[in-house]
Design a protein around this motif. Structure first.
Motif, PDB file in Angstrom:
ATOM      1  N   UNK A 114      26.110  -8.405   5.240  1.00 55.41           N
ATOM      2  CA  UNK A 114      24.913  -8.672   4.462  1.00 55.41           C
ATOM      3  C   UNK A 114      23.698  -7.951   5.005  1.00 55.41           C
ATOM      4  N   UNK A 115      22.495  -8.380   4.604  1.00 50.59           N
ATOM      5  CA  UNK A 115      21.274  -7.697   5.049  1.00 50.59           C
ATOM      6  C   UNK A 115      21.015  -7.945   6.522  1.00 50.59           C
ATOM      7  N   UNK A 116      20.639  -6.895   7.245  1.00 52.35           N
ATOM      8  CA  UNK A 116      20.362  -7.023   8.681  1.00 52.35           C
ATOM      9  C   UNK A 116      19.371  -5.968   9.152  1.00 52.35           C
ATOM     10  N   UNK A 138      14.980   0.367  10.057  1.00 49.57           N
ATOM     11  CA  UNK A 138      16.345   0.638  10.530  1.00 49.57           C
ATOM     12  C   UNK A 138      17.323  -0.303   9.848  1.00 49.57           C
ATOM     13  N   UNK A 139      18.537   0.201   9.618  1.00 41.24           N
ATOM     14  CA  UNK A 139      19.508  -0.587   8.862  1.00 41.24           C
ATOM     15  C   UNK A 139      20.078  -1.746   9.660  1.00 41.24           C
ATOM     16  N   UNK A 140      20.263  -1.582  10.971  1.00 42.72           N
ATOM     17  CA  UNK A 140      20.836  -2.647  11.778  1.00 42.72           C
ATOM     18  C   UNK A 140      20.387  -2.481  13.214  1.00 42.72           C
ATOM     19  N   UNK A 165      20.534  -5.062  -3.016  1.00 41.81           N
ATOM     20  CA  UNK A 165      21.627  -4.443  -2.250  1.00 41.81           C
ATOM     21  C   UNK A 165      21.890  -5.155  -0.927  1.00 41.81           C
ATOM     22  N   UNK A 166      21.867  -6.470  -0.956  1.00 42.99           N
ATOM     23  CA  UNK A 166      22.134  -7.231   0.263  1.00 42.99           C
ATOM     24  C   UNK A 166      23.605  -7.164   0.662  1.00 42.99           C
ATOM     25  N   UNK A 218      22.970 -14.176   7.263  1.00 40.40           N
ATOM     26  CA  UNK A 218      23.060 -15.336   6.377  1.00 40.40           C
ATOM     27  C   UNK A 218      24.410 -15.336   5.687  1.00 40.40           C
ATOM     28  N   UNK A 219      24.709 -16.446   5.034  1.00 40.39           N
ATOM     29  CA  UNK A 219      25.958 -16.583   4.291  1.00 40.39           C
ATOM     30  C   UNK A 219      25.707 -16.257   2.836  1.00 40.39           C
TER      31      UNK A 219
END
Length: 982
Positions: A247-249, A351-353, A231-232, A185-186
């Protein structure tokens, strides 16, 4: 200038030494990790909502497409939280029954990292040709398997994926509704107000010193995502700030095993083999298991904290079946484990990404799981034979003369050893591969002196390159643009490690591969610098490859660093160490015109690392607690695909007392990788330095290890073909025996029939060993026969300091070489001893695999593979027939690692080279009556001795009878048979 340099080095060492103990504040807990905190909060909201909770993700039935291969279908997935965000789901069934589930964001503003599987898999799996998807109004499903026993079902709304066997759920994805793929997202622009806005009804004002933002009190997505941007876009830990530009993923997914109450795997953690819980009413650990390769000095002996390596593979086990999953994700991952009941396990993966790329392995046996997983990521490499011997290391052997003296002392005390190691101090200012001329003025001559006695050397090469103009390895890597970049993607990343100011090679860049291979050439190359002050007898130790960065967040590289392809370090962190050892393995193998099997030891690892060499459990402590947990850790690593594993004998830190060191040698002698190692501040503790009886006990264990090298090498041959590990816990050997599911302090060595229980506590004189079957087990040393029971049985056995409980399972034949030698290379033409341990039915079997132990000629059919059988022929009379026959011709496709042989010639050149090697002794245990004749079938009578058993019969325990056939002169490469009559 010199004093300033010295001051800098001293400061660095002080920083490093200060870290040489586990400090919890150096590493994140889940509550300090934004994405883990968000994932656990999601789980908490689901549990609070209970039955009213519903996953927002669903399949669009109208989007389903079945591929022409019929084994694959794709569909669109939508989330009621974000109707405009699109996701794509793909399921495919492989030809071995494994189901691959992939889900990714479609048409997003960025691309998620999707290359983890590409690094782990050996090839793109072949899909099944016997699959037919059936789509209904509520689900799509496929039934498959030889007996149509397996079924995969995808429920549309809410999305749920289930793998069933005979109608019973084995693995369920999103059954608890915790699936959440945080879409890209933006970032919302910050709004600064000149005056405080008035809050309207239903709103509240959140203010800080810079901005004021009006937020709806009733966030429609708060029930699922939470009501804050936690913490995005930026995250701070200690003094470091992660910029998080994307950003968040993160990806959250619950994976349940409704009919499996015990789970194993997800190494590396210092804990029990059967994983303790992290959630529920009485969790053993309060934090989830973390997979994030980290340099954790003096790690705790019981903890879910991540250590040096990460293999995201898990086995779920029950009396009925074993299933497994492999989660191909390379980013930091946290895994909660809970018990829904005694027979049901729930896990939550955060998982983080990365994308969802999950492999469901249907089993249904442990052997099936090993086969299915190794078909994906490869089997362990067949090691060089010499590398299964004893390795002597410490930080540091201080000079070339020191190495020569240590070698001399081993020989003077008749203690076998195959490899001497050099830690970081061999190099000039820690510029690896550049020898310190003051202490190692003659490196090639030193290596040749070691090699002259049939031994090898291993030298450390860490991944951090000293940033200095007089270090050609760094200079060339920099000039070629091969180094990891900072978050700007323009500048080389600079961190601190043993070399001081350092940079790191980016092995995700293909341009680094051939260059790195050239660095290890022992001849000068026109393409760049090469290690000419080295020989083919030098092999490599890759340490610190998590990567370890002394001044980095959590002692590693910042997550917003940039790798080849524009990927952030957060996306690839857990793969980083595997690529370093992978390319080093290739480089060492490519040094000579005739490739020889390299030995490469790695500290960091990932799924697939088994293809490139050995690992060890890192910087352990010289304590009883660490000795005990290291046994469990090595078992865990074995079942996760990496058979070539071990721990530092003696413990890296500390000064163990002699009795502890003896027990450490017993542990090491029955680990696939056997190395003694010690910290620079410890006292020297080579075996020859100790007084009797301790020196003699350690020497006896080393000689025992060397006598059993045929067993270890044969076990490794099997794992290179089947994937079944070298060390086998009880649940692998006896999957239907629930009493053995939690056992992790005793284990079997391959298919040899050897059962061992190392002693890992002080002042033990006897111990309990569990026998899971109604079979006889013989004490390896005194031939005492213990009797098992149908429902399992505990036996009490002696275990004084000089003793290790070691047993031969009835029905096994164990080949050994009994002549003490200085190293394994001196044993190549030694004769064999066969221990025939007759089972209850009077039958026994074993096999022996041999090749030159060094080259790859075995892949072209240059080997010997024999089967030994002891049986009662189907005829009248009391006779036992012991025979040897060729297995290579009968099973050419099962003979060697990674290569299919259509035919096999038992009279190959290698077989001819050992054509005179004979069997010099056969020891038969369990013949209750003294023989009347022992002879070569069709030939002469043999010389033999018979010792009757003591208080021993088919049903009673006691010292077994022993028949010793002396020098039958049968050749190891030929067919033969010996008959025993009474």
């Amino acid at each position: 200038m010199r004093s300033l340099q010295l001051l800098g080095v001293l400061s660095l060492l002080l920083v490093a030494q200060e870290s040489l103990a586990f400090k919890a504040h150096d590493f994140k807990t889940c509550s300090q990790s934004g994405f883990c905190r968000r994932g656990r909060a999601l789980s908490a909201r689901a549990k609070e909502a209970k039955s009213s909770w519903k996953s927002p993700y669903s399949v669009d039935p109208g989007s389903i497409t079945v591929a022409s291969d019929r084994a694959t279908f794709t569909a669109g997935v939508k989330s009621s939280l974000y109707p405009d965000i699109k996701f794509g789901l793909e399921l495919r069934v492989h030809d071995d029954g494994v189901v691959r589930v992939r889900m990714d964001e479609v048409g997003g503003i960025r691309k998620r990292y999707d290359e983890a599987a590409g690094w782990a898999l050996i090839a793109e799996p072949t899909v099944s040709k016997d699959i037919k998807w059936t789509s209904g109004k509520k689900n799509i499903r496929a039934v498959y398997g030889e007996k149509k026993e397996n079924e995969i079902v995808v429920v549309f709304e809410p999305l749920k994926i289930s793998l069933l066997r005979n109608g019973k759920e084995q693995v369920v994805l999103n059954g608890q509704g915790l699936l959440h793929m945080e879409h890209f997202r933006t970032k919302t622009p910050e709004v600064t107000h000149t005056e405080e806005p008035a809050a309207q009804e239903g709103e509240e004002v959140i203010a800080n010193s810079e901005t004021q933002v009006v937020i709806k009190a009733e966030n429609p997505r708060a029930w699922f995502e939470g009501d804050t941007e936690d913490d995005w876009w930026e995250e701070t830990f200690s003094s470091w700030t992660d910029s998080k530009p994307k950003g968040p993923e993160s990806l959250s997914l619950d994976i349940s095993f409704p009919n499996h109450g015990t789970i194993y795997g997800i190494p590396q953690h210092a804990t029990r083999l059967a994983l303790p819980t992290t959630t529920g009413e009485s969790p053993v650990f309060s934090d989830p298991y973390r997979l994030y390769n980290a340099d954790v000095f003096e790690y705790l002996a019981s903890s879910p904290v991540s250590i040096y390596g990460s293999i995201p593979v898990l086995h779920a086990h029950s009396v009925d079946s074993t299933v497994g999953i492999f989660d191909a994700v390379a980013s930091e991952t946290w895994i909660d484990v809970g018990r829904a009941s005694e027979k049901s396990t729930e896990t939550h993966w955060i998982s983080e990404s990365g994308i969802l790329d999950l492999f469901l392995m249907p089993g249904p046996t442990p052997e099936d799981i090993f086969r299915q997983y190794s078909k994906l990521t490869g089997t362990p490499v067949l090691p060089a034979h010499w590398s299964l011997g004893y390795h002597q290391c410490r930080w540091n052997y201080v000079s070339s003369d020191d190495v020569r003296t240590v070698q001399k002392r081993f020989d003077q005390d008749d203690i076998p050893v195959d490899v001497f190691w050099l830690d970081i101090e061999y190099s000039e200012d820690h510029k690896y591969m550049i020898w310190d001329e003051k202490t190692f003025p003659d490196p090639v001559e030193m290596v040749n002196d070691v090699a002259a006695l049939g031994r090898k050397m291993v030298v450390i090469v860490d991944p951090h390159l000293k940033r200095t103009s007089n270090y050609p390895v760094y200079q060339e890597a920099s000039e070629r643009g091969l180094l990891v970049k900072t978050k700007s993607a323009n500048d080389e990343y600079e961190g601190w490690c043993w070399s001081g100011s350092s940079s790191w090679i980016d092995f995700f860049n293909p341009a680094a591969w051939e260059w790195w291979k050239g660095v290890f050439k022992t001849q000068k190359s026109a393409k760049g610098w090469s290690w000419t002050q080295s020989t083919e007898a030098v092999h490599i130790w890759n340490d610190m490859n998590e990567p370890s960065v002394f001044n980095g967040p959590e002692i590693t590289m910042p997550k917003d660093n940039i790798h080849h392809g524009g990927w952030e370090h957060r996306d690839v962190h857990n793969i980083n160490g595997m690529l370093f050892s992978n390319l080093t393995h290739q480089a060492v193998a490519a040094r000579s015109d005739t490739p020889k099997r390299p030995f490469v030891l790695t500290r960091a690892f990932y799924a697939g690392s088994q293809r490139f060499g050995a690992m060890w459990t890192g910087d352990n402590l010289g304590t009883w607690e660490h000795m005990a947990v290291n046994v469990k850790m090595v078992l865990s690593i074995n079942i996760a695909g990496m058979s070539y594993a071990g721990s530092d004998v003696g413990g890296f830190f500390g000064n163990p007392e002699p009795d502890m060191l003896v027990r450490w040698y017993q542990v090491g002698a029955f680990a696939p990788f056997f190395r003694a190692h010690a910290h620079i501040d410890t006292k020297r503790r080579e075996p020859f330095l100790y007084d009797q009886p301790y020196k003699g006990m350690m020497r006896d264990m080393l000689r025992l290890r060397y006598s059993m090298l045929p067993v270890w090498y044969t076990a490794f041959r099997e794992t290179t073909v089947t994937g079944v590990p070298v060390l086998r816990p009880h649940y692998v050997m006896f999957p239907k025996d629930p009493r053995g599911f939690d056992i992790d302090d005793q284990y079997y060595v391959g298919a040899s029939g050897l059962l061992v229980k190392p002693i890992t506590a002080k002042d033990v004189t006897e111990t309990t060993v569990y026998l899971a079957e109604d079979q006889v087990y013989y004490d390896y040393f005194n031939h005492f026969a213990y009797r098992g029971a149908t429902k399992g049985k505990d036996i009490t056995v002696p275990a004084a300091l000089h003793q290790i409980p070691l047993f031969i399972r009835g029905g096994s034949i164990v080949p050994t070489r009994e002549r003490p030698r200085r190293s394994s290379t001196s044993m190549k033409n030694d004769p064999f001893t066969l221990r025939v341990a007759l089972g209850k039915a009077g039958y026994a079997r074993g096999d022996l695999y041999l090749d030159d132990g060094e080259t790859y000629s075995h892949q072209k059919g240059q080997f010997v593979w024999r089967e030994f059988i002891a049986e009662k022929p189907m005829k009248k009379g009391k006779t036992i027939r012991i025979s040897s026959k060729d297995l290579g011709s009968a099973k050419p496709n099962e003979a060697v690692d990674g290569v299919t042989l259509k035919t096999f010639n038992p009279a190959n050149e290698f077989a001819k080279s050992i054509g005179d090697v004979r069997v010099e002794k056969i020891i038969v245990l369990g013949i209750t009556t003294k023989p009347t004749a022992v002879r070569i079938e069709g030939g002469e009578d043999l010389i033999w001795d018979y010792t009757p058993g003591v208080a021993c019969s088919d049903k009673k325990e006691g010292i077994a009878s022993v028949l010793t056939i002396k020098d039958p002169k049968v050749l190891i490469t030929k067919d033969w048979a010996i008959t025993i009559q009474w």
